[in-house]
Design a protein around this motif. Structure first.
Motif, short mmCIF file in Angstrom:
data_model
loop_
_atom_site.label_atom_id
_atom_site.label_comp_id
_atom_site.label_asym_id
_atom_site.label_seq_id
_atom_site.Cartn_x
_atom_site.Cartn_y
_atom_site.Cartn_z
N LEU A 146 0.83 -1.20 0.00
CA LEU A 146 0.00 0.00 0.00
C LEU A 146 0.86 1.25 0.00
O LEU A 146 0.56 2.23 -0.70
CB LEU A 146 -0.93 0.01 1.22
CG LEU A 146 -1.81 1.26 1.38
CD1 LEU A 146 -2.72 1.45 0.16
CD2 LEU A 146 -2.64 1.16 2.66
N ARG A 147 1.94 1.24 0.76
CA ARG A 147 2.84 2.40 0.82
C ARG A 147 3.41 2.70 -0.58
O ARG A 147 3.46 3.87 -1.00
CB ARG A 147 3.97 2.10 1.80
CG ARG A 147 4.84 3.33 2.14
CD ARG A 147 5.91 2.97 3.14
NE ARG A 147 5.35 2.40 4.36
CZ ARG A 147 5.49 1.15 4.75
NH1 ARG A 147 6.21 0.31 4.02
NH2 ARG A 147 4.96 0.71 5.87
N ARG A 148 3.79 1.66 -1.29
CA ARG A 148 4.34 1.86 -2.63
C ARG A 148 3.27 2.36 -3.61
O ARG A 148 3.51 3.29 -4.37
CB ARG A 148 4.94 0.55 -3.14
CG ARG A 148 5.59 0.68 -4.50
CD ARG A 148 6.38 -0.54 -4.90
NE ARG A 148 5.52 -1.69 -5.19
CZ ARG A 148 5.43 -2.76 -4.42
NH1 ARG A 148 6.15 -2.84 -3.30
NH2 ARG A 148 4.65 -3.76 -4.74
N GLU A 149 2.09 1.74 -3.56
CA GLU A 149 1.03 2.14 -4.50
C GLU A 149 0.48 3.53 -4.15
O GLU A 149 0.07 4.27 -5.05
CB GLU A 149 -0.09 1.10 -4.48
CG GLU A 149 0.27 -0.22 -5.14
CD GLU A 149 0.70 -0.05 -6.59
OE1 GLU A 149 0.13 0.81 -7.30
OE2 GLU A 149 1.62 -0.77 -7.02
N TRP A 150 0.47 3.86 -2.88
CA TRP A 150 0.03 5.20 -2.46
C TRP A 150 0.94 6.25 -3.07
O TRP A 150 0.48 7.24 -3.64
CB TRP A 150 0.04 5.29 -0.94
CG TRP A 150 -0.25 6.68 -0.42
CD1 TRP A 150 0.66 7.68 -0.20
CD2 TRP A 150 -1.52 7.22 -0.07
NE1 TRP A 150 0.04 8.80 0.26
CE2 TRP A 150 -1.31 8.56 0.36
CE3 TRP A 150 -2.81 6.73 -0.07
CZ2 TRP A 150 -2.34 9.38 0.79
CZ3 TRP A 150 -3.85 7.54 0.36
CH2 TRP A 150 -3.60 8.85 0.78
N GLY A 151 2.24 6.04 -2.96
CA GLY A 151 3.19 7.00 -3.52
C GLY A 151 3.07 7.11 -5.03
O GLY A 151 3.14 8.21 -5.59
N ARG A 152 2.87 5.98 -5.70
CA ARG A 152 2.76 6.00 -7.16
C ARG A 152 1.48 6.72 -7.60
O ARG A 152 1.50 7.51 -8.54
CB ARG A 152 2.77 4.57 -7.70
CG ARG A 152 2.93 4.47 -9.21
CD ARG A 152 3.32 3.06 -9.61
NE ARG A 152 2.22 2.14 -9.40
CZ ARG A 152 1.29 1.87 -10.32
NH1 ARG A 152 1.34 2.45 -11.51
NH2 ARG A 152 0.32 1.01 -10.07
N ALA A 153 0.37 6.45 -6.91
CA ALA A 153 -0.90 7.10 -7.25
C ALA A 153 -0.84 8.60 -6.99
O ALA A 153 -1.41 9.40 -7.74
CB ALA A 153 -2.04 6.46 -6.47
N ALA A 154 -0.13 9.00 -5.94
CA ALA A 154 0.01 10.42 -5.62
C ALA A 154 0.81 11.13 -6.71
O ALA A 154 0.49 12.27 -7.11
CB ALA A 154 0.68 10.60 -4.26
N ILE A 242 -13.45 1.87 -0.95
CA ILE A 242 -13.20 3.30 -0.99
C ILE A 242 -12.22 3.58 -2.12
O ILE A 242 -11.21 2.91 -2.26
CB ILE A 242 -12.65 3.82 0.36
CG1 ILE A 242 -12.38 5.33 0.28
CG2 ILE A 242 -11.41 3.07 0.77
CD1 ILE A 242 -13.61 6.18 0.16
N SER A 243 -12.56 4.56 -2.96
CA SER A 243 -11.68 4.99 -4.04
C SER A 243 -11.34 6.45 -3.83
O SER A 243 -12.22 7.28 -3.55
CB SER A 243 -12.36 4.81 -5.40
OG SER A 243 -12.60 3.45 -5.67
N ALA A 244 -10.08 6.79 -3.97
CA ALA A 244 -9.66 8.17 -3.75
C ALA A 244 -8.33 8.43 -4.45
O ALA A 244 -7.57 7.50 -4.75
CB ALA A 244 -9.52 8.45 -2.26
N VAL A 245 -8.07 9.71 -4.71
CA VAL A 245 -6.78 10.13 -5.24
C VAL A 245 -5.92 10.55 -4.05
O VAL A 245 -6.26 11.49 -3.33
CB VAL A 245 -6.92 11.30 -6.22
CG1 VAL A 245 -5.54 11.76 -6.70
CG2 VAL A 245 -7.80 10.92 -7.40
N PRO A 246 -4.84 9.84 -3.78
CA PRO A 246 -3.99 10.13 -2.62
C PRO A 246 -3.52 11.59 -2.57
O PRO A 246 -3.17 12.17 -3.60
CB PRO A 246 -2.81 9.17 -2.81
CG PRO A 246 -3.41 8.01 -3.54
CD PRO A 246 -4.39 8.64 -4.50
N THR A 247 -3.52 12.13 -1.36
CA THR A 247 -3.12 13.50 -1.01
C THR A 247 -4.09 14.57 -1.52
O THR A 247 -3.98 15.73 -1.12
CB THR A 247 -1.69 13.85 -1.52
OG1 THR A 247 -1.71 13.98 -2.93
CG2 THR A 247 -0.69 12.81 -1.07
#
Length: 272
Positions: A146-154, A242-247
């Motif tokens: 999740l940490r990796r995908e969160w950064g990539r999506a952000a 839940i779907s969202a755009v990180p940050t």
């Protein structure tokens, strides 16, 4: 070059070398093999060499050798071999059949390497990142992913979806259901980047990169349909997404997880 040169070469390479006949009987063993097993050449010749194989590995190993010889194909196999001190060690072996100019079988040459330390390291990683019962990634693996995908999506400003699924009382009634449910969910995660983990004793969490709420809803519907085909007597699990755009929509990955949990609890309330 003389035969003694090649004999010296084979004896001093850091590999366990043996030559088998087509029926699996031993014809030659190099110095490395003999020192490793602590046995003499006379003890290993014929069928004696197989005494050192782990009882659970003998049948599979001999079958692999037979198939390789019959098909005139190279083979790679892992098995346990008893060392001179009585400890079984994991050996990774490459085997290659040698044929005569006319195509007939002559011998099967095997070269092995002790990979016990590598196997132990792999097992340690597996224990740290995978659930033993379901075989799925565990919470630690989930959080790293999740940490990796969160950064990539952000960075790409794209949606990231979490789907939380609770087996609820089903898992308490029949622990086997957890494995069935995990397998059913996993079969509906079709894209290479989709990821499923056992988040807790009764909850699964899926990560769907670059997926908006509409796309995730389609996946959830497929999951519900497949879950209904599982063993009778189990209720359909609670699922939240839940779907969202990180940050932008959500500040942190931890908050995204909390929202997925809330969505699942909301569905549970609606069923009552």
């Amino acid at each position: 070059m003389s035969d003694s040169f090649f004999q010296n070469l084979i004896d001093n390479i850091p590999l366990l070398v043996k030559v088998l006949n087509h029926n699996g009987t031993g014809a030659f063993f190099n110095k490395g093999w003999l020192e490793f097993t602590g046995r003499t050449l006379e003890q290993e010749i014929g069928s004696g060499w197989s005494d050192g194989l782990h009882p659970e590995d003998i049948k599979g190993y001999l079958k692999a050798v037979e198939e390789a010889c019959g098909n005139r194909q190279s083979n790679r196999y892992e098995y346990r071999l008893r060392r001179a001190d009585g400890v079984y060690r994991w050996i990774l072996e490459e085997g290659k059949p040698v044929t005569s100019p006319g195509g007939g079988f002559e011998s099967y040459i095997c070269s092995g390497l002790d990979i016990t330390e590598q196997k132990q390291a792999q097992e340690k990683i597996s224990n740290n990142y995978f659930d033993e019962f379901t075989g799925l990634p565990n919470r630690r693996f989930f959080e790293d992913y999740l940490r990796r995908e969160w950064g990539r999506a952000a960075r790409t400003v794209r949606s990231l979806t979490l789907v939380m699924c609770s087996a609820g009382h089903n898992s308490q009634k029949d622990n086997k259901y957890l494995k069935l449910l995990g397998s059913a969910i996993n079969k509906e995660l079709n894209r290479p980047g989709d990821f499923l983990a056992l988040y807790s004793d009764e909850k699964f969490m899926a990560i769907l990169p670059e997926t908006d709420a509409q796309g995730a809803a389609v996946v959830v519907d497929r999951i519900r349909t497949r879950v209904k085909t599982l063993e009778p007597g189990h209720s359909v699990p609670d699922i939240g997404l839940i779907s969202a755009v990180p940050t932008i929509d959500v500040s942190t990955a931890a908050e995204l997880v909390e929202l997925a949990e809330q969505a699942m609890q909301q569905e549970k309330k609606q069923k009552k």
